[in-house]
Scaffold this motif. Structure first.
Motif, mmCIF file in Angstrom:
data_model
loop_
_atom_site.group_PDB
_atom_site.id
_atom_site.type_symbol
_atom_site.label_atom_id
_atom_site.label_comp_id
_atom_site.label_asym_id
_atom_site.label_seq_id
_atom_site.Cartn_x
_atom_site.Cartn_y
_atom_site.Cartn_z
ATOM 1 N N THR A 1 6.374 -1.478 -9.594
ATOM 2 C CA THR A 1 5.350 -1.003 -10.521
ATOM 3 C C THR A 1 4.379 -0.129 -9.737
ATOM 4 O O THR A 1 3.568 -0.640 -8.961
ATOM 5 N N ILE A 2 4.503 1.179 -9.927
ATOM 6 C CA ILE A 2 3.667 2.063 -9.111
ATOM 7 C C ILE A 2 2.224 2.115 -9.605
ATOM 8 O O ILE A 2 1.336 2.523 -8.879
ATOM 9 N N LYS A 3 2.009 1.669 -10.844
ATOM 10 C CA LYS A 3 0.652 1.700 -11.386
ATOM 11 C C LYS A 3 -0.300 0.843 -10.555
ATOM 12 O O LYS A 3 -1.455 1.210 -10.326
ATOM 13 N N ASN A 4 0.207 -0.301 -10.094
ATOM 14 C CA ASN A 4 -0.654 -1.157 -9.266
ATOM 15 C C ASN A 4 -0.051 -1.437 -7.886
ATOM 16 O O ASN A 4 -0.466 -2.348 -7.197
ATOM 17 N N GLN A 5 0.954 -0.664 -7.527
ATOM 18 C CA GLN A 5 1.592 -0.738 -6.206
ATOM 19 C C GLN A 5 2.129 -2.139 -5.909
ATOM 20 O O GLN A 5 1.889 -2.698 -4.828
ATOM 21 N N VAL B 1 3.129 4.934 -4.706
ATOM 22 C CA VAL B 1 2.579 5.691 -5.824
ATOM 23 C C VAL B 1 3.618 6.600 -6.464
ATOM 24 O O VAL B 1 3.349 7.268 -7.444
ATOM 25 N N CYS B 2 4.827 6.619 -5.895
ATOM 26 C CA CYS B 2 5.876 7.501 -6.406
ATOM 27 C C CYS B 2 7.187 6.740 -6.374
ATOM 28 O O CYS B 2 7.632 6.322 -5.306
ATOM 29 N N SER B 3 7.791 6.539 -7.525
ATOM 30 C CA SER B 3 8.991 5.708 -7.558
ATOM 31 C C SER B 3 10.152 6.367 -6.833
ATOM 32 O O SER B 3 10.992 5.704 -6.242
ATOM 33 N N ARG C 1 12.013 8.266 2.812
ATOM 34 C CA ARG C 1 11.142 7.836 3.891
ATOM 35 C C ARG C 1 11.579 6.491 4.455
ATOM 36 O O ARG C 1 10.896 5.929 5.279
ATOM 37 N N TRP C 2 12.726 6.006 4.003
ATOM 38 C CA TRP C 2 13.219 4.707 4.462
ATOM 39 C C TRP C 2 14.256 4.888 5.570
ATOM 40 O O TRP C 2 14.937 5.909 5.640
ATOM 41 N N ARG D 1 10.639 6.301 9.063
ATOM 42 C CA ARG D 1 9.808 7.137 8.201
ATOM 43 C C ARG D 1 9.117 8.255 8.981
ATOM 44 O O ARG D 1 8.648 9.226 8.394
ATOM 45 N N ASN E 1 -2.696 5.207 -2.289
ATOM 46 C CA ASN E 1 -2.571 6.562 -1.754
ATOM 47 C C ASN E 1 -1.635 6.530 -0.552
ATOM 48 O O ASN E 1 -1.698 5.618 0.265
ATOM 49 N N ASN F 1 -0.656 4.730 4.805
ATOM 50 C CA ASN F 1 -0.609 4.167 3.460
ATOM 51 C C ASN F 1 -1.919 3.464 3.158
ATOM 52 O O ASN F 1 -2.274 2.492 3.825
ATOM 53 N N LEU F 2 -2.623 3.952 2.199
ATOM 54 C CA LEU F 2 -3.831 3.287 1.746
ATOM 55 C C LEU F 2 -3.505 2.576 0.437
ATOM 56 O O LEU F 2 -2.369 2.586 -0.020
ATOM 57 N N ARG F 3 -4.497 1.993 -0.173
ATOM 58 C CA ARG F 3 -4.226 1.141 -1.331
ATOM 59 C C ARG F 3 -3.379 1.848 -2.406
ATOM 60 O O ARG F 3 -2.274 1.435 -2.684
ATOM 61 N N HIS G 1 0.823 -1.211 0.000
ATOM 62 C CA HIS G 1 0.000 0.000 0.000
ATOM 63 C C HIS G 1 0.858 1.262 0.000
ATOM 64 O O HIS G 1 1.869 1.317 0.686
ATOM 65 N N GLY G 2 0.436 2.234 -0.756
ATOM 66 C CA GLY G 2 1.067 3.549 -0.716
ATOM 67 C C GLY G 2 2.173 3.768 -1.719
ATOM 68 O O GLY G 2 2.726 4.863 -1.798
ATOM 69 N N GLY H 1 11.457 0.247 4.669
ATOM 70 C CA GLY H 1 11.482 1.050 3.449
ATOM 71 C C GLY H 1 10.402 2.112 3.427
ATOM 72 O O GLY H 1 10.332 2.928 2.507
ATOM 73 N N GLY H 2 9.531 2.100 4.442
ATOM 74 C CA GLY H 2 8.537 3.161 4.591
ATOM 75 C C GLY H 2 7.133 2.791 4.145
ATOM 76 O O GLY H 2 6.264 3.657 4.042
ATOM 77 N N TYR H 3 6.886 1.500 3.894
ATOM 78 C CA TYR H 3 5.574 1.114 3.359
ATOM 79 C C TYR H 3 4.976 -0.058 4.140
ATOM 80 O O TYR H 3 5.605 -0.601 5.052
ATOM 81 N N ASP H 4 3.779 -0.451 3.756
ATOM 82 C CA ASP H 4 3.069 -1.518 4.458
ATOM 83 C C ASP H 4 2.665 -2.599 3.455
ATOM 84 O O ASP H 4 1.987 -2.321 2.467
ATOM 85 N N CYS I 1 9.928 8.120 -4.205
ATOM 86 C CA CYS I 1 9.729 7.903 -2.771
ATOM 87 C C CYS I 1 9.984 6.456 -2.395
ATOM 88 O O CYS I 1 10.321 6.151 -1.266
ATOM 89 N N ASP J 1 7.777 2.876 -15.530
ATOM 90 C CA ASP J 1 8.347 1.874 -14.641
ATOM 91 C C ASP J 1 9.652 1.295 -15.178
ATOM 92 O O ASP J 1 10.521 0.885 -14.409
#
Lengths: 129, 297
Positions: free
Chosen positions: A71-75, A41-43, B30-31, B79, B128, B124-126, A38-39, A99-102, A45, B217
Motif C-alpha cells: 500500500t503505497i498510500k501509507n508505505q 511511494v511507487c509500486s 532498485r532491488w 540498489r 519520500n 528513504n524518508l517516511r 520508508h520510501g 528490495g531497495g528499502y528500509d 519501483c 493498490d
C-alpha cells in the motif's frame, strides 16, 4: 518570454493539489504481518519487495498477490502468513533491504489476532502501534 | 483554439516518453539481482533551415529526419550499483547541399552501443525516496562509419552524468498526490573517429517534474504526468564529419505521460523546440517524439 512561459508550467504542476489523508492505525489481522517501510511511494519501483518477500517460506501465497500486498498510500506492506508458521523477522528485514528499502517497524499477528510489535532492529517495541 | 486544444490533448495522451539519455527507467529496478529492458522509439527532424537563431529560406529543401529504435537493458547488483546498455537501430534521411544541389541521402543500420554504470545513493524518508546518482558511460563505435552518410563517426566517446531524483510528498505529509522530479546534468567527451570525423562534445541538462496523481493498490497500476525540459549544448562537428551531428544550443520541452501496471511501464513524450541557436547555417533539430515500454523482473 516563450521560454519563461514554458518553464512556468512545471511550477504550476508542482503547486497543484494538496490535501491530507487520514492516518491509519498500525495493526495486523490474524495470520498477517504488516511492515512500515520508508520510501515506498511507487509500486513500479517497489516490485522488488514483493519479489523478495514472496520467496520467504512462511508467506501464504494463497492470499493477496503471492502473499504480499503493498500500500503505497501509507508505505506499508502486508504479508499473509501461513497458519502456525513463525515469521522470521531477520529474513524479512534482509529481504526488504535487498528490495531497495528500509524497514521502520513491524507488527505480527498470530492466528488469534494477538499482535506483537517490533522496531527497525527487530526488538520488541511497545511504542510502535 | 478548440482544434489546438484537441491536438495538444492527443499528443499528451498518445505520444511521447523517456528519461532523456538515461537507459531504461531511473526508478527501477532498485532491488538486488533485478533486471529490466526497454524498447523505445525516438523520432526527430525538420526541414527548417536555421542561421543561428533565425529561420531562413530553404530553396534547396534541405531536411534531416532521424528514427531511432532503442533496445535498452539494466541489471541491478544492489540498489546503489547497476550496469546498463543502450543499442539503437537508426533510420535516417536527409537532403544535403552538395555543390549547390539538394541531394537526398538515406541510411539504416545499428548505431553506437552505450554502456553505463550508474551509482545511486538512496535516501528513504517516511513518504519520500530520493537518490543522487553518478553515471560514467562509454559509447562504443558499433555503428557504420563509412559511406557518404554514416551512422557513427566511429569514435569511442566517454560520458559522465550527475543526477538527482526524488518522489514523494514534498512536505512529508500523506497527501493524495505525490511529486516526482529528476535533474540530470551530463557531459559527453567525443574523441576523433574514423575518416577524421569528430561529432563534437555535448553538454546536457534534463529535467522531469511532475505528479503521480493516480495509483490503485488493488490492481497495482497508476500513472505519472510530467513535464520534460531538455537543454543541449553541442560543439560544432569538424568539417570532415558526415553524420547527422550538428552544433548549437537548443531547448526542447513538452509533456510526459507514464502508465504502469505491475512490472510494466509505458512512457510517451512529445517535446517541441522552445529555443535553438545553430551557431551557423544548419537544419533545425525540430520537435522530438519518444515512446517506450519497459519491463522489470
Amino acid at each position: 518570454m516563450k521560454l519563461l512561459s514554458v518553464l512556468s508550467i512545471p511550477c504550476l504542476l508542482v503547486s497543484a493539489f494538496f490535501s491530507n489523508a487520514a492516518g491509519s492505525k498500525f495493526t495486523a489481522k490474524p495470520n498477517e504481518a504488516v511492515f512500515q517501510v520508508h520510501g515506498v511511494v511507487c509500486s513500479f519501483c517497489s516490485a522488488g519487495l514483493r519479489k523478495k518477500l514472496s520467496k520467504l517460506p512462511f508467506v501464504d501465497h494463497s492470499r493477496y498477490k503471492k502473499g504480499i500486498h503493498v500500500t503505497i498510500k501509507n508505505q506499508r506492506i502486508t504479508m499473509a502468513v501461513k497458519p502456525d508458521a513463525t515469521v522470521d523477522l531477520k529474513a524479512v528485514y534482509k529481504s526488504i533491504k535487498s528490495g531497495g528499502y528500509d524497514l521502520i517497524k513491524a507488527v505480527v499477528a498470530d492466528g488469534k489476532g494477538v499482535s506483537t510489535y517490533y522496531d527497525k532492529k527487530g526488538n520488541l517495541c511497545i511504542d510502535c502501534s | 483554439m478548440y482544434r489546438l486544444f484537441l491536438i495538444v490533448v492527443w499528443f499528451f495522451l498518445t505520444l511521447s516518453f523517456s528519461y532523456a539519455h538515461q537507459p531504461v527507467m531511473d526508478m527501477a529496478p532498485r532491488w538486488e539481482d533485478g533486471y529490466g529492458f526497454q524498447f523505445r522509439h525516438e523520432y526527430y527532424g525538420s526541414n527548417n533551415l536555421m542561421d543561428s537563431d533565425s529561420r531562413i529560406s530553404n530553396p534547396l529543401g534541405l531536411e534531416r529526419f532521424v528514427n531511432k529504435t532503442w533496445l535498452e537493458g539494466v541489471y541491478t547488483f544492489s540498489r546503489s550499483n547497476r550496469i546498463t546498455f543502450k543499442l539503437p537501430y537508426v533510420q535516417q534521411r536527409r537532403i544535403k547541399n552538395i555543390a549547390g544541389v539538394g541531394v537526398k541521402q538515406e541510411t539504416n543500420g545499428i548505431g553506437d552501443l552505450v554502456l553505463a554504470a550508474p551509482f545511486k545513493f538512496y535516501k528513504n524518508l517516511r513518504a519520500n525516496t530520493r537518490n543522487f546518482g553518478i553515471t560514467p558511460s562509454v559509447r562504443i563505435p558499433t555503428g557504420r562509419s563509412g559511406g557518404d552518410f554514416p551512422i557513427s563517426d566511429g569514435s569511442w566517446d566517454f560520458g559522465l552524468s550527475i543526477s538527482y531524483s526524488s518522489e514523494g510528498y514534498p512536505f512529508g505529509k500523506d497527501n493524495h498526490i505525490k511529486i516526482y522530479q529528476l535533474y540530470d546534468l551530463f557531459y559527453w567527451q567525443n574523441t576523433e573517429g574514423k575518416h577524421d570525423m569528430h561529432d563534437g562534445n555535448e553538454l546536457g541538462l534534463d529535467i522531469n517534474i511532475g505528479l503521480h496523481p493516480y495509483h490503485n493498490d488493488q490492481i497495482n497500476a497508476g500513472m505519472f504526468i510530467m513535464w520534460d525540459i531538455t537543454a543541449r549544448y553541442n560543439r560544432t562537428p569538424n568539417s570532415a564529419t558526415l553524420t547527422t551531428a550538428s552544433g548549437g544550443k537548443r531547448v526542447q520541452t513538452g509533456p510526459v505521460l507514464v502508465l504502469y501496471k505491475d512490472n510494466i511501464m509505458f512512457r510517451s513524450e512529445y517535446k517541441f523546440l522552445a529555443y535553438e541557436n545553430t551557431r551557423n547555417v544548419s537544419v533545425s533539430r525540430g520537435h522530438k517524439l519518444n515512446i517506450g515500454i519497459g519491463f522489470t523482473f
